[in-house]
Design a protein around this motif. Structure first.
Motif, PDB file in Angstrom:
ATOM      1  N   GLY A 194      -9.919   6.460   3.388  1.00 34.57           N
ATOM      2  CA  GLY A 194      -8.846   5.170   3.816  1.00 34.57           C
ATOM      3  C   GLY A 194      -7.093   5.143   2.591  1.00 34.57           C
ATOM      4  O   GLY A 194      -6.461   5.878   2.090  1.00 34.57           O
ATOM      5  N   ALA A 195      -6.588   4.298   3.982  1.00 34.27           N
ATOM      6  CA  ALA A 195      -5.689   4.594   3.474  1.00 34.27           C
ATOM      7  C   ALA A 195      -5.156   3.888   2.328  1.00 34.27           C
ATOM      8  O   ALA A 195      -4.142   4.186   1.533  1.00 34.27           O
ATOM      9  N   ALA A 196      -5.504   3.221   1.589  1.00 34.94           N
ATOM     10  CA  ALA A 196      -5.631   2.899  -0.239  1.00 34.94           C
ATOM     11  C   ALA A 196      -5.517   3.626  -1.383  1.00 34.94           C
ATOM     12  O   ALA A 196      -4.916   3.738  -1.455  1.00 34.94           O
ATOM     13  N   LYS A 197      -6.042   3.969  -0.712  1.00 36.47           N
ATOM     14  CA  LYS A 197      -7.081   5.710  -1.256  1.00 36.47           C
ATOM     15  C   LYS A 197      -5.453   6.527  -1.852  1.00 36.47           C
ATOM     16  O   LYS A 197      -5.207   7.339  -2.116  1.00 36.47           O
ATOM     17  N   THR A 198      -4.955   6.461   0.339  1.00 37.83           N
ATOM     18  CA  THR A 198      -4.742   7.640   0.152  1.00 37.83           C
ATOM     19  C   THR A 198      -3.352   7.581  -0.675  1.00 37.83           C
ATOM     20  O   THR A 198      -2.349   8.609  -0.567  1.00 37.83           O
ATOM     21  N   ALA A 199      -2.635   6.549  -0.040  1.00 40.51           N
ATOM     22  CA  ALA A 199      -1.339   5.783  -0.865  1.00 40.51           C
ATOM     23  C   ALA A 199      -1.697   5.682  -2.556  1.00 40.51           C
ATOM     24  O   ALA A 199      -0.345   6.467  -3.460  1.00 40.51           O
ATOM     25  N   VAL A 200      -2.584   5.058  -2.888  1.00 46.62           N
ATOM     26  CA  VAL A 200      -3.230   5.726  -4.347  1.00 46.62           C
ATOM     27  C   VAL A 200      -2.707   7.670  -4.531  1.00 46.62           C
ATOM     28  O   VAL A 200      -1.892   7.751  -5.566  1.00 46.62           O
TER      29      VAL A 200
END
Length: 330
Positions: free
Chosen positions: A177-183
């Motif tokens: 997901g986008a949130a975890k890739t941002a992390v």
């Protein structure tokens, strides 16, 4: 005291927050007023009644949890009085009892919490941190290395990304997901990709046509199968989990890995301990992990829950809704 207890194996909802007796330290033990308790994926398996490896199923009812940090508030007979009042962190081994306001531990296993490290980060390093450093013993990272890290926003994955970057390696991080890739990107990954996007392998090939040199595999399943195809000749496949299911390779796929000189190695258990060496290899890895965090070279990511929400913490960990190390705070 307040504690989280398990009376029957089963779903996360079987964890109940209730009142129970305060434990009394035995000879050679201390009692710790718990400030943070670590939640491990193994805890969720044991809660379901799925035995290890390596941990045996606990006798019920039980207070789960094997990683705690806090302040020593009582001593058992014969215990060094210098421990009283000290901030400590400890891995309880196969003895549960961490999801509580108070826990007992053998004084011989205690570590003082290093200056500048809070209880939650210390508890992340005592278990997850020692495992990450144990895995990294097999990686031989340096400039020119390309590390492929699935589950890069998890507790271990976060530390692998940081260590690899510190060693001068290039890091390709995979997360859901986008949130975890941002992390993962914020954590220093050179390329952070969503493994739920079927096109992610092509993105890796476009950036690194010569392939990755090491795959840190905690997921197995389809993600690992695709990642193996991205390893350069002579690459290393380091296995320490299978959260995405077993890696069932065909004979043709195995033959291809052999032809490319890809080595697969399980890096937990006896292999890790033998590589660490010393009379107490686990303690050696714990000491190293705490020192890395105290020096700021490794920075564990945390998802914090109140103790009373342990069932929610288990559910979120199992459904991959968390990032970093999951910690309960009484």
């Amino acid at each position: 005291m307040n504690a989280v207890r398990l009376h029957a194996f089963g779903p996360a909802e079987n964890l109940t927050h209730e009142r129970t007796a305060v434990p009394v330290p035995a000879p050679g033990q201390v009692r710790i007023a718990v400030a943070a308790a670590g939640v491990h994926l193994l805890d969720t398996s044991l809660r379901q009644g799925i035995q290890g490896p390596p941990a045996p199923l606990p006798e019920l009812p039980t207070v789960p949890g094997r990683e705690v940090a806090g302040t020593v508030d009582a001593l058992g007979p014969g215990t060094d009085p210098a421990w009283l009042g000290r901030d400590v962190v400890v891995h309880l081994g196969f003895a549960p009892g961490g999801y509580a306001e108070y826990a007992v531990a053998d004084a011989a296993r205690l570590h003082p919490v290093p200056d500048g490290l809070d209880a939650a980060r210390a508890v992340a390093m005592i278990g997850t941190g020692r495992t990450a450093l144990g895995i990294l013993q097999f990686a031989d990272l340096g400039p020119g290395s390309v590390a492929l890290v699935p589950a890069a926003a998890g507790g271990i994955g976060t530390l692998l990304v940081q260590y690899a970057k510190n060693a001068g390696a290039t890091v390709v991080a995979l997360a859901g997901g986008a949130a975890k890739t941002a992390v993962a990107a914020a954590n220093g990954a050179d390329l952070a990709l969503d493994y739920t996007d079927p096109a992610w392998p092509e993105a890796v090939r476009a950036r690194h046509p010569d392939g990755a040199t090491v795959l840190f595999d905690s997921v197995g399943g389809a993600t690992a199968r695709a990642a193996l195809g991205l390893l350069a000749p002579g690459g290393r496949h380091l296995v320490f989990g299978w959260s995405g299911g077993p890696l069932d390779l065909t004979d043709a796929e195995r033959a291809d890995l052999t032809a490319r000189g890809i080595t697969t190695r399980g890096v937990l258990g006896p292999a890790m301990l033998q590589r660490a060496g010393g009379e107490d290899p686990l303690r050696l890895l714990e000491t190293r992990a705490l020192a890395e965090a105290a020096a700021g070279r490794l920075r564990p990511a945390l998802t914090r829950y109140p103790l009373a929400r342990a069932a929610e913490a288990h559910h979120d960990l199992e459904t991959r809704a968390t990032t970093g190390k999951v910690v309960l705070e009484p």
